[in-house]
Design an enzyme around this catalytic site. Sequence first.
Site, mmCIF file in Angstrom:
data_model
loop_
_atom_site.group_PDB
_atom_site.id
_atom_site.type_symbol
_atom_site.label_atom_id
_atom_site.label_comp_id
_atom_site.label_asym_id
_atom_site.label_seq_id
_atom_site.Cartn_x
_atom_site.Cartn_y
_atom_site.Cartn_z
ATOM 1 N N GLU A 78 -16.218 1.242 -12.081
ATOM 2 C CA GLU A 78 -16.416 0.389 -13.267
ATOM 3 C C GLU A 78 -17.032 -0.649 -12.617
ATOM 4 O OE1 GLU A 78 -12.802 -0.836 -15.383
ATOM 5 O OE2 GLU A 78 -13.528 -2.916 -15.453
ATOM 6 N N GLU A 118 0.795 -1.089 -0.020
ATOM 7 C CA GLU A 118 -0.095 -0.154 0.124
ATOM 8 C C GLU A 118 0.845 1.217 0.098
ATOM 9 O OE1 GLU A 118 -0.628 -2.404 2.033
ATOM 10 O OE2 GLU A 118 -2.788 -3.167 1.712
#
Length: 542
Positions: free
Chosen positions: A309, A192
């Site tokens: 999406e 991350e």
Amino acid sequence: MASLFCLLALSSLATAKIVSNVTFPSSIAADILLGQPLDGFVTLTAHNIVGNASNPNKFSNNLLNNLGYLTGTKPYIRVGGNTQDYAIYNANLTIALNGTVNATRSPDYPTTVEIGPSYFESYSTWPNVKFTHGFNMGGNHDSRQWATLLQTAAIACKALGKEKLNWWEYGNEPDLFATSSHGPVRPSNYNESDYVSEWLAATRAIKGVLAETCPDMLSNETYGYLAPSFAGVSNYLKAARVWADGLDVDGTVRYFSTHNYISGATSPGVTLQGTLMNHTRTRSSVDAHVSEFAEIAAAAPGLVQIMGETNSLYNQGKPGLSNSFGAALWGIDFNLYCASVGIGRVHMHMGTNYRYASWQPITTDLTVVGTKAPYYGNIAVAAFLGNLRIEPVRIAHLDLARAEGNGTETDVGVRDSAYAAYVDNALARIIVINMRAYNYTLNGTGDLDARNPAPRKVRTYNFGVAGFEDGREAVVRRLYANGSDAITGITWDGISYNYELALGKPVRLRNVTAGERVTVKDGAVELAVPDSQAVVLDFDAV
Ligand SMILES: *[C@@H]1O[C@H](CO)[C@@H](O)[C@H](O)[C@H]1NC(C)=O
Ligand SMILES: *[C@@H]1O[C@H](CO)[C@@H](O)[C@H](O)[C@H]1NC(C)=O
Ligand SMILES: *[C@@H]1O[C@H](CO)[C@@H](O)[C@H](O)[C@H]1NC(C)=O
Ligand SMILES: *[C@@H]1O[C@H](CO)[C@@H](O)[C@H](O)[C@H]1NC(C)=O
Ligand SMILES: *[C@@H]1O[C@H](CO)[C@@H](O)[C@H](O)[C@H]1NC(C)=O
Ligand SMILES: *[C@@H]1O[C@H](CO)[C@@H](O)[C@H](O)[C@H]1NC(C)=O
Ligand SMILES: *[C@@H]1O[C@H](CO)[C@@H](O)[C@H](O)[C@H]1NC(C)=O
Ligand SMILES: *[C@@H]1O[C@H](CO)[C@@H](O)[C@H](O)[C@H]1NC(C)=O
Ligand SMILES: *[C@@H]1O[C@H](CO)[C@@H](O)[C@H](O)[C@H]1NC(C)=O
Ligand SMILES: *[C@@H]1O[C@H](CO)[C@@H](O)[C@H](O)[C@H]1NC(C)=O
Ligand SMILES: *[C@@H]1O[C@H](CO)[C@@H](O)[C@H](O)[C@H]1NC(C)=O
Ligand SMILES: *[C@@H]1O[C@H](CO)[C@@H](O)[C@H](O)[C@H]1NC(C)=O
């Protein structure tokens, strides 16, 4: 009016029985938290559907206009997806895009992509459409990646200008970069904090380019990103961790964007009824995003989540499922459930030749041009939400589960789905989606010479509308097809948007019923709905 629908309905009315008896409050207290969809809720994400300046795709523009007419805003279009992380800029390219397909990596889209200056012309082809431009973060192991970022930032900002830009995006599904089945683009220990450092460095570089090239695009209203655009909630990069690691230290994330697919095109056990026409599954799929976002929202008050999406089955959809009317019904349920839990926009993904696409913009070797079943689902959502610019709505999800029968029905396990739209806290519209699959061709083969002899059942829903006077009427609008296996012959409220009739412009058909009404009696309305149909009751239209 004699119509096919009436004949079908009458022939099987004998089986009708009340399957649902729930009450909708006719008004809601202002402090009840319901999802409030943003303008342009029905949106798209796409590449290669736009056409170019010399050859704009008018059919696509007509279909976008239809949605814009209903919701007050033409769909925002995110130009992105897997190919955004393959696109390398080549200033000498004389065509817009040079894509090379490697079927081992994907048979559906090129995995080696060069774009040239004329690629950006496509942003000027449709009036009144705002775009999100997705920059290449993955890099595709091409040494021109950083140069591409700086060059495309300059060209895209000029091509879009502040009028046509929705927001920027840097990277598509970076949570899969280290594991992608199309070829990993980061080491297996990518984490991350690596992602956040990269994202901040690149977005600051983009800002630097804008300061030089497009200085009028740096205000809070014009500069910002959809991020982190992760593929899902359970991949090896975690959104909450990314947030904690400082993704938004610059205050540039405008929407928390996440991606979802219900399942995969080749995942085992995928069926229309069990996977898509399955309200329980849709809920749990969306609820996982709601849980993920709750942690982030706690630290970022006011931040709104969007589905940047999504579509039915990843890897561009499964033939016979993703392009069927059943998938259109799934799309309605998915979009409205998202709206009810506070997801502000839903970008339905599409691309040329994709099985789940709302339409096919051009004829190719693989697929003929046309409006596809999922588009009619988009239309029904848009019509149910109404003009969000003039009359913002709040959406409530109605749980029909407790009304679904006691286990003696053959279709046990199928949950219908219903939503209510409130305008100024007053009930304006109800939608019910009858989620029971009905094949009109035998075994769902699509063979028109082998019709299913089993009659199509009609269910009766009794909706209490507490507070509405008896005699009040609602207009009934139906999303109609011959069955959940239908891929053509679909109408919304008697209107066809097919390519063949008027290039996607609305055409009212004379052979489909429209203009029905229901009347409130004893504080309720009763509505008959054949299996595999969605129906909107519009109290505001009377
Ligand atoms: C619907 O439910 C109400 C109360 O919840 C009840 O009074 C009514 O009889 C029910 N109607 C039907 C048709 O089951
Ligand atoms: C473009 O073409 C020119 C002239 O042929 C050449 O000098 C240059 O290196 C080329 N640029 C790229 C990015 O290929
Ligand atoms: C524009 O689109 C047409 C039709 O698809 C194509 O033939 C032409 O090459 C395109 N122009 C550019 C610059 O890519
Ligand atoms: C497109 O790319 C392929 C290699 O991927 C190359 O062979 C071809 O020459 C390129 N075409 C153009 C017009 O640049
Ligand atoms: C296609 O992709 C596969 C898997 O990444 C790779 O091994 C192969 O070399 C590629 N083929 C070509 C022609 O690039
Ligand atoms: C993430 O990876 C980087 C480089 O690989 C490393 O320096 C850093 O300690 C890692 N961070 C965490 C939290 O594991
Ligand atoms: C712009 O947004 C940032 C981050 O959200 C905020 O700190 C700043 O005050 C805003 N500036 C203006 C002029 O609104
Ligand atoms: C619907 O999905 C749920 C959760 O995935 C599953 O348990 C259930 O069996 C499915 N229903 C049908 C009818 O397949
Ligand atoms: C379920 O409903 C059927 C039909 O209404 C009824 O005959 C049956 O007794 C019910 N079963 C239970 C367990 O309640
Ligand atoms: C339809 O399915 C049934 C049972 O699965 C089978 O017996 C029949 O042959 C199938 N008919 C066709 C036309 O595929
Ligand atoms: C419809 O046909 C499909 C095959 O395409 C089959 O899997 C499904 O069970 C059928 N549905 C119904 C309700 O008969
Ligand atoms: C209804 O009319 C349309 C357009 O004329 C036609 O394509 C379609 O086949 C008709 N449907 C029926 C059921 O007659």
